[in-house]
Design an enzyme around this catalytic site. Structure first.
Site, PDB file in Angstrom:
ATOM      1  N   GLY A  78       0.838  -1.205   0.000  1.00 18.24           N
ATOM      2  CA  GLY A  78       0.000   0.000   0.000  1.00 18.24           C
ATOM      3  C   GLY A  78       0.866   1.245   0.000  1.00 18.24           C
ATOM      4  O   GLY A  78       1.621   1.479   0.933  1.00 18.24           O
ATOM      5  N   ALA A  90      -0.391   5.753   5.032  1.00 14.55           N
ATOM      6  CA  ALA A  90      -0.044   4.832   6.110  1.00 14.55           C
ATOM      7  C   ALA A  90       1.150   3.966   5.744  1.00 14.55           C
ATOM      8  O   ALA A  90       1.971   3.626   6.602  1.00 14.55           O
ATOM      9  CB  ALA A  90      -1.247   3.941   6.439  1.00 14.55           C
ATOM     10  N   CYS A  98      -8.273  13.308   0.189  1.00 12.19           N
ATOM     11  CA  CYS A  98      -9.209  14.320   0.700  1.00 12.19           C
ATOM     12  C   CYS A  98      -9.263  15.548  -0.199  1.00 12.19           C
ATOM     13  O   CYS A  98     -10.155  16.379  -0.071  1.00 12.19           O
ATOM     14  CB  CYS A  98      -8.813  14.767   2.100  1.00 12.19           C
ATOM     15  SG  CYS A  98      -8.778  13.422   3.264  1.00 12.19           S
ATOM     16  N   ALA A 130      -8.689   1.292   2.313  1.00 13.27           N
ATOM     17  CA  ALA A 130     -10.116   0.977   2.326  1.00 13.27           C
ATOM     18  C   ALA A 130     -10.644   0.978   0.909  1.00 13.27           C
ATOM     19  O   ALA A 130     -10.014   1.515  -0.004  1.00 13.27           O
ATOM     20  CB  ALA A 130     -10.866   2.012   3.163  1.00 13.27           C
ATOM     21  N   GLY A 171     -19.342   5.881   1.998  1.00 15.12           N
ATOM     22  CA  GLY A 171     -18.371   5.388   2.970  1.00 15.12           C
ATOM     23  C   GLY A 171     -17.456   4.321   2.407  1.00 15.12           C
ATOM     24  O   GLY A 171     -17.472   4.023   1.206  1.00 15.12           O
ATOM     25  N   ASP A 199      -6.328   2.995   6.946  1.00 15.97           N
ATOM     26  CA  ASP A 199      -7.743   2.697   6.739  1.00 15.97           C
ATOM     27  C   ASP A 199      -8.088   1.213   6.812  1.00 15.97           C
ATOM     28  O   ASP A 199      -9.263   0.854   6.910  1.00 15.97           O
ATOM     29  CB  ASP A 199      -8.197   3.212   5.356  1.00 15.97           C
ATOM     30  CG  ASP A 199      -8.179   4.731   5.268  1.00 15.97           C
ATOM     31  OD1 ASP A 199      -7.795   5.385   6.257  1.00 15.97           O
ATOM     32  OD2 ASP A 199      -8.554   5.252   4.204  1.00 15.97           O
ATOM     33  N   GLY A 216      -7.256  10.309   6.861  1.00 14.13           N
ATOM     34  CA  GLY A 216      -5.861  10.517   6.491  1.00 14.13           C
ATOM     35  C   GLY A 216      -4.967  10.866   7.663  1.00 14.13           C
ATOM     36  O   GLY A 216      -3.814  10.435   7.738  1.00 14.13           O
ATOM     37  N   VAL A 255     -13.072  17.708  10.334  1.00 13.13           N
ATOM     38  CA  VAL A 255     -13.661  18.996   9.942  1.00 13.13           C
ATOM     39  C   VAL A 255     -13.887  19.004   8.441  1.00 13.13           C
ATOM     40  O   VAL A 255     -13.281  18.229   7.700  1.00 13.13           O
ATOM     41  CB  VAL A 255     -12.735  20.203  10.269  1.00 13.13           C
ATOM     42  CG1 VAL A 255     -12.525  20.354  11.760  1.00 13.13           C
ATOM     43  CG2 VAL A 255     -11.400  20.101   9.539  1.00 13.13           C
ATOM     44  N   TYR A 308      -8.025  35.717  22.400  1.00 13.29           N
ATOM     45  CA  TYR A 308      -9.108  36.621  22.025  1.00 13.29           C
ATOM     46  C   TYR A 308      -8.549  37.839  21.300  1.00 13.29           C
ATOM     47  O   TYR A 308      -7.568  38.433  21.735  1.00 13.29           O
ATOM     48  CB  TYR A 308      -9.868  37.065  23.280  1.00 13.29           C
ATOM     49  CG  TYR A 308     -10.611  38.371  23.158  1.00 13.29           C
ATOM     50  CD1 TYR A 308     -11.603  38.533  22.196  1.00 13.29           C
ATOM     51  CD2 TYR A 308     -10.327  39.428  24.008  1.00 13.29           C
ATOM     52  CE1 TYR A 308     -12.290  39.740  22.087  1.00 13.29           C
ATOM     53  CE2 TYR A 308     -11.012  40.636  23.905  1.00 13.29           C
ATOM     54  CZ  TYR A 308     -11.989  40.788  22.943  1.00 13.29           C
ATOM     55  OH  TYR A 308     -12.652  41.972  22.832  1.00 13.29           O
TER      56      TYR A 308
END
Lengths: 444, 444
Positions: free
Chosen positions: B9, B13, B44, B115, B240, B279, B297, B326, B422
């Site tokens: 792979g 990873a 991604c 995956a 998925g 994955d 990832g 996110v 802040y």
């Protein structure tokens, strides 16, 4: 009559406490004295008012005196506390509007007298075109003066957060702006290598930044330095603040570093039934364990909340400060937390340091911008000590991850293992703070 | 010959491990097999390629096979591992270019097989205009097809991160886009109340979002649902992924949740001298302590690094996952970490929940945008359990503060006391995550 709490100072540290007491102890009488015209306002917003992003001074008021009064908090603006008699439990108050002085008794006292702008001891510093920027009253006078003078040349003396933000504000209004800093680099809260990046960004944006230059006098039309005169129609003082603790000191309260009022974890002063919070009082730095004076709105509001809960008979403590701060000037974000190199050395910590360049988004994204991260950890333990960030949009708030990591006593290795978020428009796969942690490992 | 490490792979990873071994064990021979054409790429980033923000597929390649080869890592693209003989320490390999099969021996083995996109078991799912989006080869085929078809109507089946990002990408290309989600809400990784905000933002941006609608078949020009047909020239599967663990399972390695490969803290599989990362393998959720399968990832690269260091004879461990993620879709940022309400219940945790609306900058700043924060903590201990954020620019990365707080086992009270940063253009005085923590306290 029930118990009376007297709050001296109507900004964040005072009114946060008053609000907590109101909720947690509904029967307590609360009187709050405020020397100026406004309560509970955002002094940090003054540069955005000066720069024109905000339209009126009222935009910066979080809660007005009338709003507090509706909540049974007896706010008295235009009232200055002149002296304090702790044995008699009373304060001498001057009504500035009616020019009358009277005595006011209290059971509990909360001192939130804030800070005063530091005025360098030079000729001309009290001229009418020279302005400090600490309170909304300062802001009102500055804005009025700027409107009248329409300054073509503005001098900012000092290069802390407010100084640099004010410099940008006047640049945005079309003025030619010069920043004077006596030290070799801007922003004393940053290490010199990171501060240099900020000065560079400001110069590229068209602001003249003169470091290593002492201002020796101010006259009507110029700022005088050892290296000659520089014309200036308006002068802004960004030379920091000093704790406004005279009232407390004269009453015999214990005073600590930089004239700030000594408090314990509950924000209790050395006198029974007297609390203090905010820019007038001392804090403990979480990393060094040393007392420090930190005049920041975030700290003031947190301490005020803690004081209020304790005054109301609850129990809670303030954990201390990390000196976390961010700003954005000239399209460059700046963040810092924990100890810098010199502070770490002063605290007796042996450190490893890594400074890396990464990006705020995945490097291949068209809008990605560079981010410099400087990360400091203790040798041996690997425990994080501090961090500084200078970079494009979204850079600065990453300092909060380090702040949380410092509170959790995490190591550089822990930081590498943290499950931080990633998406190409928002972050590279390894967040910049983790890139720095990886670079730090070999030095530990 | 020295020791040979075989990596199966060639994405994050696998190559993160290979790179670590190369540095830490310079004498080890490293061979890496990759079925596709690319190594070490950002899957991604595919939606940003599809949407036109990036120009070529090469933008997504972090490191090419030749770059690895220059570092003495023998990368063989177009090579698929067919079967694995652990006793004989060899793998049967298919050279896909030359259609030849051969045996390759190894001393150490690192499985990073990734995956596979989950293909719903419906008629038409293998039609040429139906595309999964898991590898760069998938992306290449999708982009080529989209260029040829110039689809006016695009259907996205599934509403996870990639699904929603692809929906926006095709909207940005001018297509009419419909997202189909069989469940009642989009984004299974969010609680329903927060997911609803995401669906609302997407609809307002002009994407049709159909929840509670099962796709029963795909034909050449339409997606077929129980509620009728919807025309579609191109179909993207965002349904998925499943761990690609067949090779490992057939060789007798222990397999865990959702067919993922079981590993210990060092990323060692159940077989001596065999590691796995990414994955294809299992993780432990830090909060629940339960095994989980997380195809992200960030996790893959961290696990790959840990595996590599251990393969090279160092010692390091992977701390587990929080499920931090996110994204940004239709000008709305989304972040999540830790456990959601249902996950917390499944883990046996009694929780308090607070959901608050705050702002990404000081509320008075003209560009400030709303931010919703949902924060979950354990009853009694007050320890944080998870958080979800949906809001304007700069919202999502705040999830990392919670991720760091979770790693440090901080409580809601600790979060309130955190010295977070802040400045009016960057944050309100109380950061939104702290506003949520304050709202949470009474329920604890």
């Amino acid at each position: 009559m029930g118990t009376r709490l007297l709050v001296i100072g109507g900004d964040g540290a005072g009114m946060a406490a008053a609000s907590q007491v109101r909720r947690a102890a509904p029967d307590m009488e609360i009187v709050a004295l405020e020397k100026g015209r406004w309560t509970s306002y955002s002094a940090c917003g003054i540069p955005y008012l000066a720069g024109g992003a905000l339209r009126t001074i009222d935009d910066l008021v979080v809660r007005t005196p009338d709003q507090f009064r509706a909540d049974r908090i007896d706010v008295r603006t235009g009232h200055e506390a002149l002296s304090l008699d702790l044995d008699a439990r009373r304060v001498e108050v001057r009504n500035l509007t009616h020019q009358r002085t009277f005595q006011l008794g209290f059971d509990y006292l909360h001192l939130a007298t804030g800070a005063l702008p530091r005025r360098p001891d030079i000729e001309g510093v009290h001229l009418p075109h020279v302005h400090g920027v600490q309170t909304l009253d300062d802001a009102a006078s500055l804005l009025e003066d700027a409107k009248r003078r329409r300054p073509a040349r503005v001098a900012v003396i000092g290069s802390g957060y407010i100084g640099l933000e004010m410099a940008e504000a006047f640049k945005d209004r079309g003025a030619a702006v010069t920043v004077f800093e006596a030290r070799q680099e801007v922003m004393a809260t940053l290490d010199p290598d990171m501060a240099r990046l900020v000065a560079k960004a400001m110069r590229e944006a068209g602001i003249e930044v003169r470091t290593g230059v002492e201002v020796t006098a101010i006259d009507k039309a110029a700022v005088v330095t050892e290296a000659g005169e520089v014309p200036a129609d308006l002068v802004v003082l960004g030379t920091g603040v000093v704790a406004n603790s005279a009232l407390a000191a004269e009453a015999g309260l214990a005073i600590g570093v930089k004239d700030s009022i000594v408090v314990d974890r509950q924000q209790r002063t050395s006198a029974e039934g007297v609390w203090s919070a905010g820019d007038c009082c001392q804090s403990i730095n979480i990393i060094s364990g040393a007392p420090t004076h930190q005049a920041l709105g975030t700290v003031a509001n947190k301490q005020g909340r803690v004081a209020g809960l304790n005054i109301a008979g609850r129990y809670t403590t303030f954990p201390g400060v990390l000196g976390t701060a961010v700003t954005s000037v000239c399209s460059t974000e700046i963040g810092r937390t924990g100890l810098g190199e010199d502070e770490a050395a002063a605290a007796g910590l042996q450190i490893a340091v890594a400074t890396v360049e990464s990006t705020n988004a995945a490097a291949y994204m068209p809008d990605s911008r560079p981010v410099m991260v400087k990360l400091i950890a203790e040798k041996g333990s690997g425990r994080l000590v501090g961090a500084q960030i200078v970079g494009g949009g979204g850079s600065a708030k990453r300092i909060d991850v380090i702040a949380a990591a410092l509170a959790g006593r995490l190591t550089a290795e822990d930081l590498i293992g943290l499950d931080l978020s990633y998406a190409p428009p928002i972050s590279p796969l390894w967040d910049p703070v983790q890139v720095a942690a990886r670079a730090l490992l070999p030095g530990l």
